[in-house]
Scaffold this motif. Structure first.
Motif, PDB file in Angstrom:
ATOM      1  N   GLU A   1     -16.692 -13.830  -9.951  1.00 37.62           N
ATOM      2  CA  GLU A   1     -17.636 -13.596  -8.864  1.00 37.62           C
ATOM      3  C   GLU A   1     -16.915 -13.422  -7.528  1.00 37.62           C
ATOM      4  O   GLU A   1     -17.368 -12.673  -6.660  1.00 37.62           O
ATOM      5  CB  GLU A   1     -18.645 -14.745  -8.773  1.00 37.62           C
TER       6      GLU A   1
ATOM      7  N   SER B   1     -15.860 -10.001  -7.310  1.00 36.06           N
ATOM      8  CA  SER B   1     -17.036  -9.195  -7.009  1.00 36.06           C
ATOM      9  C   SER B   1     -17.380  -9.262  -5.523  1.00 36.06           C
ATOM     10  O   SER B   1     -17.760  -8.250  -4.922  1.00 36.06           O
ATOM     11  CB  SER B   1     -18.234  -9.684  -7.839  1.00 36.06           C
TER      12      SER B   1
ATOM     13  N   THR C   1     -14.868  -7.046  -3.636  1.00 32.76           N
ATOM     14  CA  THR C   1     -15.163  -5.635  -3.896  1.00 32.76           C
ATOM     15  C   THR C   1     -16.408  -5.199  -3.148  1.00 32.76           C
ATOM     16  O   THR C   1     -16.460  -4.102  -2.565  1.00 32.76           O
ATOM     17  CB  THR C   1     -15.358  -5.397  -5.405  1.00 32.76           C
ATOM     18  N   SER C   2     -17.422  -6.065  -3.133  1.00 33.73           N
ATOM     19  CA  SER C   2     -18.681  -5.726  -2.479  1.00 33.73           C
ATOM     20  C   SER C   2     -18.536  -5.676  -0.964  1.00 33.73           C
ATOM     21  O   SER C   2     -19.186  -4.866  -0.298  1.00 33.73           O
ATOM     22  CB  SER C   2     -19.765  -6.746  -2.866  1.00 33.73           C
TER      23      SER C   2
ATOM     24  N   SER D   1     -17.096  -2.370  -0.128  1.00 31.72           N
ATOM     25  CA  SER D   1     -18.067  -1.285  -0.260  1.00 31.72           C
ATOM     26  C   SER D   1     -19.296  -1.494   0.616  1.00 31.72           C
ATOM     27  O   SER D   1     -20.254  -0.723   0.545  1.00 31.72           O
ATOM     28  CB  SER D   1     -18.493  -1.138  -1.726  1.00 31.72           C
ATOM     29  N   ASN D   2     -19.274  -2.566   1.425  1.00 32.70           N
ATOM     30  CA  ASN D   2     -20.370  -2.872   2.352  1.00 32.70           C
ATOM     31  C   ASN D   2     -21.701  -3.059   1.618  1.00 32.70           C
ATOM     32  O   ASN D   2     -22.756  -2.644   2.093  1.00 32.70           O
ATOM     33  CB  ASN D   2     -20.490  -1.759   3.410  1.00 32.70           C
ATOM     34  N   ASP D   3     -21.645  -3.695   0.441  1.00 31.67           N
ATOM     35  CA  ASP D   3     -22.849  -3.952  -0.360  1.00 31.67           C
ATOM     36  C   ASP D   3     -23.259  -5.406  -0.148  1.00 31.67           C
ATOM     37  O   ASP D   3     -22.872  -6.298  -0.900  1.00 31.67           O
ATOM     38  CB  ASP D   3     -22.562  -3.668  -1.833  1.00 31.67           C
ATOM     39  N   SER D   4     -24.061  -5.646   0.880  1.00 32.98           N
ATOM     40  CA  SER D   4     -24.424  -7.022   1.228  1.00 32.98           C
ATOM     41  C   SER D   4     -25.276  -7.680   0.147  1.00 32.98           C
ATOM     42  O   SER D   4     -25.199  -8.897  -0.056  1.00 32.98           O
ATOM     43  CB  SER D   4     -25.163  -7.047   2.575  1.00 32.98           C
ATOM     44  N   GLU D   5     -26.101  -6.901  -0.569  1.00 31.69           N
ATOM     45  CA  GLU D   5     -26.951  -7.472  -1.618  1.00 31.69           C
ATOM     46  C   GLU D   5     -26.097  -7.990  -2.773  1.00 31.69           C
ATOM     47  O   GLU D   5     -26.367  -9.063  -3.319  1.00 31.69           O
ATOM     48  CB  GLU D   5     -27.949  -6.428  -2.112  1.00 31.69           C
ATOM     49  N   MET D   6     -25.074  -7.230  -3.138  1.00 32.56           N
ATOM     50  CA  MET D   6     -24.191  -7.675  -4.216  1.00 32.56           C
ATOM     51  C   MET D   6     -23.378  -8.886  -3.771  1.00 32.56           C
ATOM     52  O   MET D   6     -23.127  -9.799  -4.561  1.00 32.56           O
ATOM     53  CB  MET D   6     -23.257  -6.539  -4.641  1.00 32.56           C
ATOM     54  N   VAL D   7     -22.953  -8.904  -2.497  1.00 40.02           N
ATOM     55  CA  VAL D   7     -22.244 -10.073  -1.977  1.00 40.02           C
ATOM     56  C   VAL D   7     -23.133 -11.304  -2.084  1.00 40.02           C
ATOM     57  O   VAL D   7     -22.701 -12.364  -2.556  1.00 40.02           O
ATOM     58  CB  VAL D   7     -21.828  -9.852  -0.507  1.00 40.02           C
TER      59      VAL D   7
ATOM     60  N   SER E   1     -23.455 -12.475  -5.735  1.00 41.18           N
ATOM     61  CA  SER E   1     -22.229 -13.112  -6.221  1.00 41.18           C
ATOM     62  C   SER E   1     -22.046 -14.491  -5.602  1.00 41.18           C
ATOM     63  O   SER E   1     -21.642 -15.443  -6.281  1.00 41.18           O
ATOM     64  CB  SER E   1     -21.019 -12.232  -5.913  1.00 41.18           C
TER      65      SER E   1
END
Length: 590
Positions: free
Chosen positions: A54, A57, A60-61, A64-70, A73
Motif C-alpha cells: 500500500e 501504491s 505511485t498515486s 500521478s496526482n490520484d488523491s482518491e487512490m492515495v 491506500s
C-alpha cells in the motif's frame, strides 16, 4: 470380594484417566495457545506485506496526482497498522513480554508497530487532507501558480519532517530482527522519500518561502544578464522582466529591453560613490552598467531603485539569470522556436544566443542596418526570455521539483543565478544559501574573488576564458595561510570568427577583448607579490573592508593570454582552505 476388586479397578482406571488429563489438558492448552500465537504472527506478517504494497501504491498515486487512490491506500495502511497494534495489546502477548528471553522481541515488535501507527496518524492522513483541500491539479492558475497551494505543501512537508526523523530514530534503536522487520524499515524509508527533497534543499526552500510570503502582492525583477557582454556580476542586463504575486497568484510578466525599464542614471537614493567610480569605472553612473561591480547585493539594490524611479512601482527583490540557465531549463521543458524560426533547446541555447544570433544579424556578412538589426536581436532576446519562462509554467511538472531546485542550487554556486531581496531577513537566507552574489565577508570560510568585465561595447564575452589555480598553502607564524594564486585570461577567437564578425561584434580592438579585472582578498586577508605577464600595473585599494587589486585598461588578444600571479593570505587562525568566486564565463558551451 469381587465387588471390592471391581471398585479398586475402577478407582485405578479413574486415577489413570485423571493423571492423563493432568498431562494432556495442559498440553492441549499449550498447543492451542501456541497455535493462536502462530496465527497472530502469520496475521502480522501479512499485514506488514500489506503495508509495503500500500505504501508503494501511495507513492505511485502521489506521482500521478490520484488523491482518491492515495486516500484508499492510506485507509488500508491505517487498518493494517491498527490491527497489528490490537493483536500485540492482547493479554497473551503482554504475558510474553515478561519472559526474560522473549521480552526484547515483544518490545521491539511494539516499537515497530507504534512507528507504523504514528506514520498513519501523523504523516499519511494529514497528507491526504492536504491533497483533498489543495489538489495539485489546481497548482497552476492561468499563466501562474497559486501561492496558497504551494505554501500548503511546504507547510505539510515542514510539519512531517521531524515526525519521520523520530520514526527513523525509533527504528534505529531496535536491536533485534524479525522475518519482516526489514520491511518496516523500508516502509519508513519510503516515507523519508516524501521529504527527501525538502531536507536536501531546506535552505533554498526557506528562500522560496520568503519570496512567496503569504500570497500578498509583491513584485520582483528578473534581469537576463548577457554573458556575451560579460560583466563582473554576470553580464549586461539586456532584458528585464517581472515576477508578480497578485491576488494570491505568482506569474511571470513580459521582458523588455533594459533601456525601456531602468532609469538611465543611478537614482539619488542609492547614489554610486566616487570611490566606486574610481574602482569600477565611471560607467557606474549609469544604472544599466553598475554590474561592473561584482557585488550583486549592491547591483540588485540599485536596479530595484532604478526601476522604481522610472516606473513608480516598488520592487521587493531582483533575480539575475545568465543565458546558461535558459539552456538548463529547456533541457527539462523541451525546446522553443523564436519568431524568426531560430530553434533553441537544452543543447544549443547558449551558443545560439551568445554567438550565432549576432553572427546571423550583426556581422559584416549581412546587409541589415546595424541599428535596426540591434533592435531586432534585442527583441529576440526579450522574446526568448518570455517564451522560456512561459514554457516553464505551461510544462511545469511537480514531479521534477528536485531537478528544478538543482538548477537553482548549481546557479548559486557558479554565479549564474543571483538574488537580492529587500527584506533583510530574506536576504540573510539568500546569503546563507550562497546565491546572493555578494562579496564574501565570512572570515572562517575564506574566498578570493576573481572578476572580469568587457569594458568596451562588443559581443566578445563568448570568447573570453578566465582560469584560476590555487597553489598549496603555507602556514605563517600568526596562524594565517598564504596561497600562490594564478589567474589566466585568454581569448579563444580564431581568424575565421574575426573575418566574419564585423565591428559591432568585435568592438574597437579587432578581435582583442578590452577589459577590467578585479582581484579580491578574503575577509581579513591580503593580496601581495603581484606579477603580470604583460607588465600591466595592478592598483591596490580597498572596498567594503576587503583589499583588492584591479586594472581597468588592458586588452586580451588571441593567442596572447595574460597571466597574473600573486599571493593571497587569509586571516590568522583560519583552517578552512581557500576557495574562489569568479565571473561565470561561457567556456564549456563552445
Amino acid at each position: 470380594m469381587k465387588e471390592n476388586k471391581d471398585i479398586e479397578q475402577n478407582e485405578r482406571r479413574l486415577r489413570i484417566i485423571r493423571d492423563a488429563l493432568f498431562i494432556v489438558i495442559p498440553l492441549i492448552i499449550i498447543v492451542f495457545i501456541f497455535l493462536t500465537y502462530i496465527k497472530d504472527i502469520k496475521t502480522i506478517i501479512n499485514e506488514v506485506d500489506t503495508l509495503r504494497y500500500e505504501m508503494d501504491s501511495v507513492l505511485t498515486s502521489i506521482k500521478s496526482n490520484d488523491s482518491e487512490m492515495v486516500e484508499a491506500s492510506v485507509y488500508h495502511i491505517d487498518e493494517s497498522s491498527k490491527h497489528m497494534q490490537y493483536i500485540l495489546s492482547e493479554k497473551k502477548w503482554k504475558l510474553l513480554s515478561h519472559i526474560p528471553y522473549i521480552k526484547k522481541y515483544i518490545r521491539s515488535a511494539d516499537t515497530l508497530v507504534d512507528v507504523v501507527v504514528n506514520a498513519s496518524d501523523d504523516v499519511l492522513k494529514p497528507g491526504v487532507e492536504v491533497m483533498k483541500q489543495y489538489p495539485l491539479s489546481q497548482l497552476k492558475s492561468g499563466d501562474g501558480f497559486r501561492v496558497d497551494t504551494i505554501n500548503a505543501y511546504l507547510d505539510y512537508l515542514e510539519k512531517i519532517e521531524p515526525e519521520i526523523e523520530d520514526m527513523t530514530s525509533s527504528i534505529s534503536q531496535v536491536k533485534v530482527t524479525f522475518s519482516r522487520s526489514g520491511n518496516i524499515s523500508k516502509y519508513v524509508d519510503k516515507l523519508n522519500s516524501l521529504t527527501a527533497a525538502y531536507k536536501e534543499n531546506g535552505e533554498y526552500i526557506q528562500i522560496f518561502r520568503e519570496f512567496l510570503g503569504d500570497g500578498s502582492d509583491r513584485m520582483y525583477l528578473v534581469a537576463a544578464q548577457n554573458s556575451s557582454e560579460i560583466r563582473a556580476s554576470g553580464g549586461f542586463p539586456g532584458s528585464v522582466g517581472t515576477i508578480r504575486i497578485e491576488n494570491g497568484v505568482m506569474s511571470i510578466g513580459d521582458f523588455q529591453t533594459v533601456y525601456k525599464v531602468l532609469s538611465e542614471r543611478v537614482p539619488e537614493s542609492v547614489q554610486v560613490t566616487e570611490h566606486e567610480k574610481t574602482i569600477f569605472s565611471s560607467w557606474m553612473r549609469l544604472s544599466r552598467d553598475v554590474c561592473y561591480n561584482p557585488d550583486f547585493e549592491r547591483v540588485g539594490s540599485i536596479w530595484a531603485h532604478s526601476y522604481e524611479s522610472r516606473n513608480g512601482i516598488h520592487v521587493d527583490g531582483v533575480i539575475s539569470l545568465t543565458p546558461v540557465i535558459i539552456q538548463k531549463i529547456l533541457k527539462y521543458t523541451g525546446g522553443v522556436t523564436l519568431s524568426d524560426g531560430t530553434q533553441l533547446n537544452g543543447d544549443n541555447a547558449t551558443k545560439v544566443l551568445q554567438k550565432e544570433l549576432y553572427y546571423k544579424y550583426l556581422s559584416n556578412r549581412t546587409d541589415t542596418n546595424i541599428s535596426n538589426a540591434n533592435d531586432y536581436v534585442d527583441a529576440l532576446f526579450a522574446e526568448t526570455a518570455k517564451l522560456v519562462m512561459s514554457k516553464f509554467v505551461s510544462e511545469f511538472d511537480y514531479k521534477m521539483i528536485s531537478q528544478y531546485a538543482q538548477i537553482f542550487i548549481d546557479g548559486g554556486k557558479d554565479r549564474t543565478i543571483l538574488m537580492w531581496m529587500e527584506n533583510e531577513k530574506a536576504q540573510t537566507y539568500v546569503r546563507e544559501a550562497g546565491c546572493s552574489g555578494g562579496l564574501n565577508h565570512d572570515k572562517e570560510h575564506p574566498q578570493a574573488g576573481v572578476y572580469f568585465s568587457c569594458s568596451y561595447a562588443s559581443k566578445m564575452g563568448w570568447f573570453i576564458n578566465l582560469d584560476t589555480q590555487i597553489g598549496d598553502s603555507v602556514i605563517n607564524t600568526d596562524g594565517s595561510r598564504t596561497y600562490d594564486m594564478t589567474v589566466v585570461m585568454s581569448n579563444a577567437i580564431v581568424s575565421d570568427d574575426i573575418y566574419k564578425a564585423g565591428e559591432y561584434i568585435l568592438g574597437a580592438q579587432n578581435g582583442g577583448i578590452k577589459g577590467f579585472i578585479h582581484l579580491f582578498a578574503p575577509e581579513g586577508g591580503t593580496i601581495s607579490d603581484i606579477t603580470t605577464s604583460n607588465s600591466m600595473k595592478m592598483v591596490l585599494d580597498e572596498y567594503e573592508g576587503l583589499q583588492l587589486a584591479y586594472n581597468l585598461n588592458f586588452v586580451v588578444y588571441a593567442d596572447k593570454p595574460i597571466t597574473i600571479k600573486y599571493k593571497v593570505t587569509t586571516a590568522p587562525g583560519v583552517d578552512e582552505p581557500l576557495t574562489v568566486s569568479k565571473t561565470p564565463t561561457l567556456q564549456e558551451y563552445r
